[in-house]
Design a protein around this motif. Structure first.
Motif, PDB file in Angstrom:
ATOM      1  N   ASP A 299       2.500   4.528  12.320  1.00 58.32           N
ATOM      2  CA  ASP A 299       3.108   3.805  11.217  1.00 58.32           C
ATOM      3  C   ASP A 299       4.241   2.896  11.688  1.00 58.32           C
ATOM      4  OD1 ASP A 299       1.426   5.036   9.382  1.00 58.32           O
ATOM      5  OD2 ASP A 299       2.760   6.769   9.202  1.00 58.32           O
TER       6      ASP A 299
ATOM      7  N   MET B 137       3.746  -3.878   4.732  1.00 56.06           N
ATOM      8  CA  MET B 137       3.850  -2.476   5.165  1.00 56.06           C
ATOM      9  C   MET B 137       5.332  -2.168   5.371  1.00 56.06           C
ATOM     10  SD  MET B 137       0.663  -1.653   5.171  1.00 56.06           S
ATOM     11  CE  MET B 137       0.667  -0.094   6.031  1.00 56.06           C
TER      12      MET B 137
ATOM     13  N   VAL C 169      -5.853  -0.525   5.463  1.00 55.56           N
ATOM     14  CA  VAL C 169      -5.372  -1.916   5.471  1.00 55.56           C
ATOM     15  C   VAL C 169      -6.352  -2.810   6.213  1.00 55.56           C
ATOM     16  CG1 VAL C 169      -3.535  -3.439   6.274  1.00 55.56           C
ATOM     17  CG2 VAL C 169      -2.962  -1.239   5.226  1.00 55.56           C
TER      18      VAL C 169
ATOM     19  N   THR D 214      -3.638   5.146   7.113  1.00 54.85           N
ATOM     20  CA  THR D 214      -3.012   4.039   6.390  1.00 54.85           C
ATOM     21  C   THR D 214      -3.513   2.695   6.889  1.00 54.85           C
ATOM     22  OG1 THR D 214      -1.023   5.365   6.008  1.00 54.85           O
ATOM     23  CG2 THR D 214      -0.821   2.966   5.775  1.00 54.85           C
ATOM     24  N   PHE D 215      -3.446   2.503   8.204  1.00 59.63           N
ATOM     25  CA  PHE D 215      -3.818   1.204   8.752  1.00 59.63           C
ATOM     26  C   PHE D 215      -5.335   0.995   8.743  1.00 59.63           C
ATOM     27  CE2 PHE D 215       0.502   1.456  10.533  1.00 59.63           C
ATOM     28  CZ  PHE D 215       0.958   0.195  10.181  1.00 59.63           C
TER      29      PHE D 215
ATOM     30  N   PRO E  25       0.835  -1.213   0.000  1.00 52.51           N
ATOM     31  CA  PRO E  25       0.000   0.000   0.000  1.00 52.51           C
ATOM     32  C   PRO E  25       0.870   1.263   0.000  1.00 52.51           C
ATOM     33  CG  PRO E  25      -0.702  -1.573   1.681  1.00 52.51           C
ATOM     34  CD  PRO E  25       0.619  -2.033   1.195  1.00 52.51           C
ATOM     35  N   VAL E  26       0.469   2.235  -0.789  1.00 59.54           N
ATOM     36  CA  VAL E  26       1.160   3.519  -0.836  1.00 59.54           C
ATOM     37  C   VAL E  26       0.169   4.583  -0.388  1.00 59.54           C
ATOM     38  CG1 VAL E  26       2.384   5.175  -2.281  1.00 59.54           C
ATOM     39  CG2 VAL E  26       2.617   2.716  -2.745  1.00 59.54           C
ATOM     40  N   LEU E  27       0.350   5.102   0.826  1.00 66.04           N
ATOM     41  CA  LEU E  27      -0.559   6.086   1.409  1.00 66.04           C
ATOM     42  C   LEU E  27       0.253   7.130   2.158  1.00 66.04           C
ATOM     43  CD1 LEU E  27      -3.212   3.568   2.795  1.00 66.04           C
ATOM     44  CD2 LEU E  27      -3.506   5.065   0.814  1.00 66.04           C
TER      45      LEU E  27
ATOM     46  N   SER F 122       3.953  -6.379   9.099  1.00 67.46           N
ATOM     47  CA  SER F 122       4.274  -5.022   9.555  1.00 67.46           C
ATOM     48  C   SER F 122       4.676  -5.080  11.022  1.00 67.46           C
ATOM     49  CB  SER F 122       3.067  -4.097   9.375  1.00 67.46           C
ATOM     50  OG  SER F 122       2.020  -4.484  10.257  1.00 67.46           O
TER      51      SER F 122
ATOM     52  N   PRO G 257       1.584   9.256   5.304  1.00 67.34           N
ATOM     53  CA  PRO G 257       1.805   8.904   6.714  1.00 67.34           C
ATOM     54  C   PRO G 257       0.738   9.521   7.622  1.00 67.34           C
ATOM     55  CG  PRO G 257       3.849   9.631   5.676  1.00 67.34           C
ATOM     56  CD  PRO G 257       2.737   9.936   4.719  1.00 67.34           C
ATOM     57  N   ASP G 258       0.304   8.747   8.595  1.00 61.91           N
ATOM     58  CA  ASP G 258      -0.663   9.200   9.600  1.00 61.91           C
ATOM     59  C   ASP G 258      -1.951   9.736   8.982  1.00 61.91           C
ATOM     60  OD1 ASP G 258       0.750   8.481  11.854  1.00 61.91           O
ATOM     61  OD2 ASP G 258       1.862  10.382  11.927  1.00 61.91           O
ATOM     62  N   GLU G 259      -2.333   9.208   7.825  1.00 59.60           N
ATOM     63  CA  GLU G 259      -3.560   9.640   7.169  1.00 59.60           C
ATOM     64  C   GLU G 259      -4.485   8.443   6.929  1.00 59.60           C
ATOM     65  OE1 GLU G 259      -4.617  12.616   6.626  1.00 59.60           O
ATOM     66  OE2 GLU G 259      -2.794  13.646   7.297  1.00 59.60           O
TER      67      GLU G 259
END
Length: 407
Positions: A372, A406, A332, A328-329, A320-322, A346, A324-326
């Motif tokens: 992250d 991740m 997922v 992401t998980f 996944p390309v997202l 991860s 940071p802290d936006e």
């Protein structure tokens, strides 16, 4: 004359006392030092009142002793074991299961090492893996009927633990949980409300609640049988029981309400041991009653979970390309719910694995310095220095499963 008068006075005194004067040594009175034991009966027989008082005292003592014996409580009786309500099963007349009961790769944790044949389960113990629980769910579930499977601990592992002033020891070092779960539950028995079972410490487990004393402890070389009764006509319907070497060691434990009516699959969770599983057709330890094993159950009572293998035989690795802290998980998590056959790789996954394995963490598992890249802070050096990353990278290519990586 004086002598004659003295003799007369002496004879007169003796006559007034009613006793004749001694005439010889044979008629002389007995010596005064008669033993007391010999004198006591004579004194008692000479005193009727003393005799009566002694008899009354003896009667009182005997009566008191009898009263005390009657008042003393009887020792508690050992309770009889409950009557066995399970009855011998009738022969199965319809078609039975033909496929082998096994473990699909996606239904095992990454530290599980299954044998190619024989249903032998081992685990990895390098790089911190010895602290983590291993879990596996079988590919055949029950939706009706009454069946059981057997598990035996064939090996106790004693891997090396890192030594240090701040090192922690994870207890219990060797552990086994046996039970049933749904097809979408956690792979750790008792971790969520979707699984139920027993552990080697004597607990009944459901939704992280450990009920002590539900069963007896068990260990190496003992054949443990886990029986699930979903037969609506049985007095033990919707219960799970544990047997050791063919003998019952737990009472039938009712299934939680949320598991009734669902298809339930055999599941095991273990740490630092090797297991041998038997799904049939013949048991290693016979029960007091006839019961069919899962591996030869009626097809109408069972459900088979097929392994998810790509048509071209190639498995996927998603990166996944997202930002940071936006979220992401969160993204997922949503993907994994929709695709349960994918395994996440991860640092977050390792941290959650540690929590489910009962490893304590400084400040608890809700505290994160970064979403992250969360730090471990478990006090176990092989986990805190991320030695486990090396192990995961080594075994991932050898396992036939899809991954979400991740980086």
């Amino acid at each position: 004359l004086n002598l004659l008068q003295a003799c007369l006075e002496f004879c007169f005194a003796m006559a007034s006392d009613g006793a004749a004067p001694p005439t010889s040594a044979a008629e002389a009175p007995a010596p005064a030092d008669v033993p007391e034991a010999a004198a006591a009966p004579a004194a008692a027989s000479a005193d009727p009142q003393a005799q009566e008082a002694s008899a009354v005292a003896m009667d009182t003592t005997e009566a008191a002793a009898a009263t005390e014996m009657q008042a003393a409580p009887e020792p508690p009786k050992v309770p009889e074991p409950p009557k066995e309500l399970e009855e011998s099963a009738a022969d199965i007349t319809g078609p039975t299961l033909k496929e082998e009961v096994a473990f699909n790769t996606e239904d095992t944790t990454m530290n599980v090492m299954p044998s190619q044949r024989g249903n032998l389960l081992m685990m990895l113990t390098d790089g911190g893996m010895q602290y983590l629980l291993a879990g596996a769910r079988a590919n055949v579930g029950m939706k009706a009927g009454r069946y059981f499977y057997e598990v035996r601990i064939v090996e106790i592992l004693d891997p090396f633990d890192a030594q240090g002033p701040y090192s922690r020891v994870v207890q219990p070092r060797n552990l086994l949980r046996l039970g049933f779960c749904t097809s979408t539950s956690s792979l750790f028995v008792g971790d969520t409300e979707d699984s139920v079972g027993f552990d080697s410490e004597g607990h009944f487990i459901h939704s992280r609640t450990f009920s002590a004393g539900a069963t007896q402890r068990f260990g190496r070389d003992q054949v443990m049988g886990v029986l699930l009764n979903l037969d609506a006509s049985s007095p033990n319907a919707n219960t799970i029981s544990l047997f050791r070497d063919g003998m019952r060691v737990s009472q039938p434990m009712p299934l939680p309400e949320n598991l009734k009516g669902k298809t339930l699959f055999p599941a095991v969770t273990y740490r630092n041991i090797s297991l041998s599983l038997n799904f049939g057709p013949a048991p290693k330890a016979e029960f007091p009653f006839k019961c069919h094993m899962l591996g030869k159950g009626a097809i109408q009572d069972l459900e088979i979970a097929k392994a998810k293998i790509p048509k071209d035989g190639k498995f996927e690795v998603l990166l996944p390309v997202l930002l940071p802290d936006e979220g992401t998980f969160d993204a997922v998590d949503l993907f994994l719910q929709q695709h349960p056959d994918y395994t996440e790789l991860s640092d977050r996954m390792v941290l959650e694995w540690c929590e489910k394995s009962g490893i304590s963490r400084n400040r608890g598992y809700r505290w994160r310095s970064s979403n992250d890249k969360p730090e471990m802070s478990t006090g176990v050096s092989e986990l805190d220095n991320f030695s486990i990353r090396r192990v995961l990278r080594s075994i991932a290519p050898a396992q036939k499963r899809n991954f979400v990586l991740m980086a």
